[in-house]
Design an enzyme around this catalytic site. Structure first.
Site, PDB file in Angstrom:
ATOM      1  N   SER A  68     -32.096 -38.949 -38.023  1.00 30.82           N
ATOM      2  CA  SER A  68     -32.170 -37.664 -37.011  1.00 30.82           C
ATOM      3  C   SER A  68     -30.929 -38.352 -35.574  1.00 30.82           C
ATOM      4  O   SER A  68     -31.086 -39.348 -35.889  1.00 30.82           O
ATOM      5  CB  SER A  68     -33.810 -37.820 -36.090  1.00 30.82           C
ATOM      6  N   ASP A  69     -30.198 -37.003 -35.113  1.00 28.05           N
ATOM      7  CA  ASP A  69     -30.320 -37.645 -33.803  1.00 28.05           C
ATOM      8  C   ASP A  69     -31.608 -37.871 -32.603  1.00 28.05           C
ATOM      9  O   ASP A  69     -32.479 -37.778 -32.995  1.00 28.05           O
ATOM     10  CB  ASP A  69     -29.877 -36.267 -33.263  1.00 28.05           C
ATOM     11  N   TRP A  70     -30.749 -38.441 -31.886  1.00 30.90           N
ATOM     12  CA  TRP A  70     -31.994 -39.081 -30.839  1.00 30.90           C
ATOM     13  C   TRP A  70     -33.189 -38.628 -31.338  1.00 30.90           C
ATOM     14  O   TRP A  70     -32.542 -37.527 -29.512  1.00 30.90           O
ATOM     15  CB  TRP A  70     -30.935 -40.584 -30.060  1.00 30.90           C
TER      16      TRP A  70
ATOM     17  N   ALA B 182     -28.682 -36.064 -38.949  1.00 29.31           N
ATOM     18  CA  ALA B 182     -28.719 -34.986 -38.488  1.00 29.31           C
ATOM     19  C   ALA B 182     -28.828 -34.339 -37.475  1.00 29.31           C
ATOM     20  O   ALA B 182     -29.471 -35.150 -36.462  1.00 29.31           O
ATOM     21  CB  ALA B 182     -30.044 -34.430 -39.075  1.00 29.31           C
TER      22      ALA B 182
END
Length: 778
Positions: free
Chosen positions: A210-212, A177
């Site tokens: 999630s993206d970081w 995401a």
């Protein structure tokens, strides 16, 4: 499952920077960027640097992209990596997006086909993938706080289409995401995106991460359909999720589903985990094999844009090369996809391997946009000498590392100024120059197009020099074709004025109105007759191809089957990419003139002919309306050709279907006016660009809050000092340093806190937000 609540709450947040449960995930997508926790961005184990997606897409070769996936899987296993974070399938809305080199195309059909081949091949080899960045992640400016405002048709037909195709066809192990908000909600908290569309409509069963640093409200993310936040939030989100799970049975069920997906992912890919803590190496045979594969992919991806009898050079004995990119070629972009490799050969060395004497002039510096009079003078002198002795000249230019990279968008569509000034002078003294072009995205090619030849390499990986020299000398025939349009000017781009920091933008940075709707790339240029310098699907060859014998029929499977013949009518063997477009019936404004619906690539010897067979998928005659994809009835034209603007064969057919909703008049222009845009954009309007004290939360950035807080401004100064110290002696324009700095200034403050290594405490974060709110209650 048998896990305690404490164990489940711990499992849905990453373990360190690179682990989900017991498995190691690694950045990609054109190489394995495996590294240890705490390492700087570019400090990773050595691996093969394949061509970036922007380059590989120009091969239009699904089989070759699959081989790349296999090669990456081999190296991932050697380095103990279970999931590679790629491929990236976001649409190229503007050539100024700093991360475009990681994405395939401006067209969702081509993107979805290539991504599916990559995913299937890698996962068949036992390594998972992470399809990213889901969704509407089209710019790097304010990427954690901007709201992508996309109307329903554009969202489903353009920005979600490649994801949908890859999910249904290839079943990626994970999906990432994205950072941005989508139609008012953070992607990680967007239930409509992650549950209604992804899981319910597309039947996706894998894991969503999630993206970081994209996850701020972990309970809300889990409720929306996300499964695990990355990286470890250092315990800052633990209490929030534990408290809700302990008191809310409905949330507890969602948490259990997320834990189950994490465990299934771990069970499937845990065999890749390497227990040894020693240095990890890729075996030499794998490394050697993949280096050759990287060269093959680069060779098929290089695009010949102009050739006024200049190439191939043949059996030359001497050559003059101008430009620092000849000695230090740019093979990849900066940021999280940066691959550490020592297998980079310069163009100088490659020509010398063929026994060719190389004259070289640096001409300009890659690390600056400023001219260097001494270097220019040397280059001009050598160019004059080359003309006198009839020595061919190659100018190596394009976008350097400081021009584009992850975390920031490009500041200009222009070629770097020092290259412009030098090339103008060179063309005045020697008109026989071939231009070798580098870059992750299109730029103004007016000056390069004045050269005798123009060979576009994009960012071709560690073996690009070897691949390119073969083409230059005529040992290989170029076959790449553009996977995106190259416009004359940034002002011709349909998103102009509504993208990032462009001049003329009539609204703030955090409200990103996609005023061009479905008219992205060639869909706009072709429909509204806007000329481009090089069109979508364009690329020259050293030979010529002839098309004939088009047949269109409905098969027993009720799909449209297209067959035609391609013949090599030249004297040199080569590969041809055939493109199939569907020209739509005349309709309301929101219908493009034509769209790519199929393609095929084939190798042909001189005089050889082959029959090509292509089956159109279900979406060939559909638009998204009334909450679903519907076939629109009418007379369509099937077009087969060598590029968007080079159609060789046509055939018409009647399709039975429903009528199209007429929303806007044909006379409406692009970008849409505010009134027209909000007549098709039905989502709730937000005001992220106009936040006031009392409205700031940990989802906001230092840049968003700086106007209202002296404390925030002090932290911004501290952040700049910190980055200078971390990356000394590099300048803040270095891609690695700049990505870090932009992450601190434009990232949500929660992410900055969690990834600060303990420098910023949770209490400090709260004080920073409170200072911006001036004590007002949020």
């Amino acid at each position: 499952m048998g896990k305690s609540l404490e164990e489940m709450c711990r499992l849905v947040t990453g373990r360190g920077t690179w682990h989900i449960g017991d498995i190691h995930v690694s950045d990609g997508p054109h190489g394995i960027r495996a590294q240890e926790d705490g390492a700087k961005n570019n400090d990773s184990y050595e691996a093969t640097c394949f061509p970036t997606a922007s380059s590989a897409a120009c091969s239009w070769n699904k089989e070759l992209i699959g081989k790349m996936g296999e090669g990456l899987a081999q190296e991932a296993k050697a380095l103990g990596v279970s999931v590679v974070l790629g491929p990236g399938v976001n649409m190229k809305r503007s050539p100024l997006c700093g991360r475009n080199f990681e994405y395939y195309s401006e067209d969702p059909f081509l993107t979805g086909e290539l991504a599916s081949s990559y995913i299937i091949a890698m996962q068949e080899c036992g390594v998972g993938t992470s399809l990213k960045h889901f969704a509407g992640n089209s710019q790097e400016t304010h990427r954690m706080t901007s709201n992508s405002m996309i109307d329903e048709r554009a969202l489903h037909e353009i920005y979600l289409r490649a994801f949908e195709k890859a999910v249904k066809k290839a079943k990626p192990a994970t999906i990432m995401a994205s950072y941005n908000y989508l139609n008012g909600l953070p992607a990680c908290e967007n239930k409509h995106l992650l549950t209604d569309i992804l899981r319910n409509d597309w039947k996706y069963e894998g894991l969503v991460m999630s993206d970081w640093g994209a996850c701020v409200d972990l309970p809300e993310c889990i409720s929306a359909g996300m499964d695990v936040e990355m990286p470890d939030s250092c315990g800052n989100h633990y209490d929030e999720i534990w408290n809700i799970a302990a008191t809310n049975p409905c949330f507890m069920k969602k948490l259990e589903c997320s834990v189950d997906r994490i465990e299934r992912l771990t069970d499937r890919y845990k065999s890749n985990v390497i227990q040894s803590r020693g240095k990890k190496n890729i075996p030499d045979p794998i490394r050697e094999k993949n280096h050759k594969l990287a060269e093959q992919i680069a060779e098929e991806s290089i695009v010949l844009l102009k050739n006024d009898g200049f190439f191939p050079l043949g059996e030359i004995k001497e050559i003059l090369m101008i430009g620092e990119l000849a000695d230090k070629p740019r093979i990849q972009g900066g940021g999280s996809s940066h691959i550490h490799t020592t297998r980079i050969t310069s163009f100088i060395e490659q020509f010398e391997e063929y026994g060719i004497k190389v004259r070289y002039a640096r001409g300009y510096k890659n690390t600056s946009f400023k001219r260097d009079a001494k270097l220019e003078k040397e280059a001009i002198r050598k160019a004059i000498e080359a003309k006198e002795y009839d020595i061919p000249v190659l100018f190596f230019g394009g976008l350097t590392d400081i021009a584009e990279g992850e975390g920031y968008d490009r500041e200009s569509f222009d070629l770097p100024k020092n290259q412009i000034l030098l090339l103008k002078k060179l063309l005045e003294v020697n008109d026989k120059i071939g231009f070798l072009s580098f870059g992750g995205s299109p730029y103004d090619m007016e000056l390069p197009s004045k050269c005798k030849a123009l060979l576009h390499l994009y960012l071709g990986g560690e073996a690009v020099a070897g691949a390119c020299v073969k083409i230059i000398l005529g040992l290989s025939n170029p076959s790449g074709k553009l996977a995106e349009s190259i416009p004359y000017s940034e002002k011709d781009v349909p998103s102009y004025g509504y993208f990032a920091k462009q001049e003329g933008q009539n609204r703030h940075l955090d409200e990103v109105e996609y005023r061009e709707s479905i008219f992205v790339g060639y869909r706009y240029y072709d429909t509204f007759h806007v000329p481009v310098r090089y069109c979508f699907g364009y690329g020259l060859s050293y030979t010529e191809f002839e098309y004939a014998d088009l047949h269109i029929k409905t098969g027993d499977d009720e799909k449209i089957h297209i067959s035609f013949e391609v013949k090599n009518i030249g004297s040199i063997a080569g590969s041809e990419i055939s493109e199939i477009y569907v020209k739509n019936p005349d309709a309301d404004f929101l219908r493009t003139n034509k769209e790519l619906r199929g393609f095929a690539k084939t190798f042909l010897n001189p005089g050889e002919r082959k029959q090509m067979d292509v089956v159109l998928d279900d979406r060939a005659f559909q638009v998204y309306q009334n909450g679903e994809f519907q076939v629109i009835g009418g007379e369509y034209e099937i077009q087969v050709g060598a590029s968007l603007n080079d159609i060789r064969l046509t055939g018409k057919m009647d399709i039975t279907g429903t009528e199209m909703n007429v929303l806007l008049k044909k006379s409406t222009g692009v970008p849409l006016s505010e009134t027209d845009f909000y007549s098709i954009y039905q989502e709730t309007r937000t005001h992220f660009s106009d936040l006031k004290p009392g409205e700031f939360t940990t989802k906001n950035s230092l840049r968003q809050m700086q106007e209202y807080s002296r404390l925030v401004r002090r932290w911004i100064k501290f952040g700049k000092i910190l980055v200078r110290l971390m990356y000394f002696p590099k300048s803040l324009r270095d891609p690695e340093a700049r990505m870090m700095l932009e992450g601190i200034l434009e990232g949500n403050i929660d992410s900055v806190c969690n990834q600060s290594g303990g420098i910023i405490k949770k209490k400090t974060m709260s004080r920073i937000v409170a200072s911006a709110n001036r004590g007002k209650t949020v």
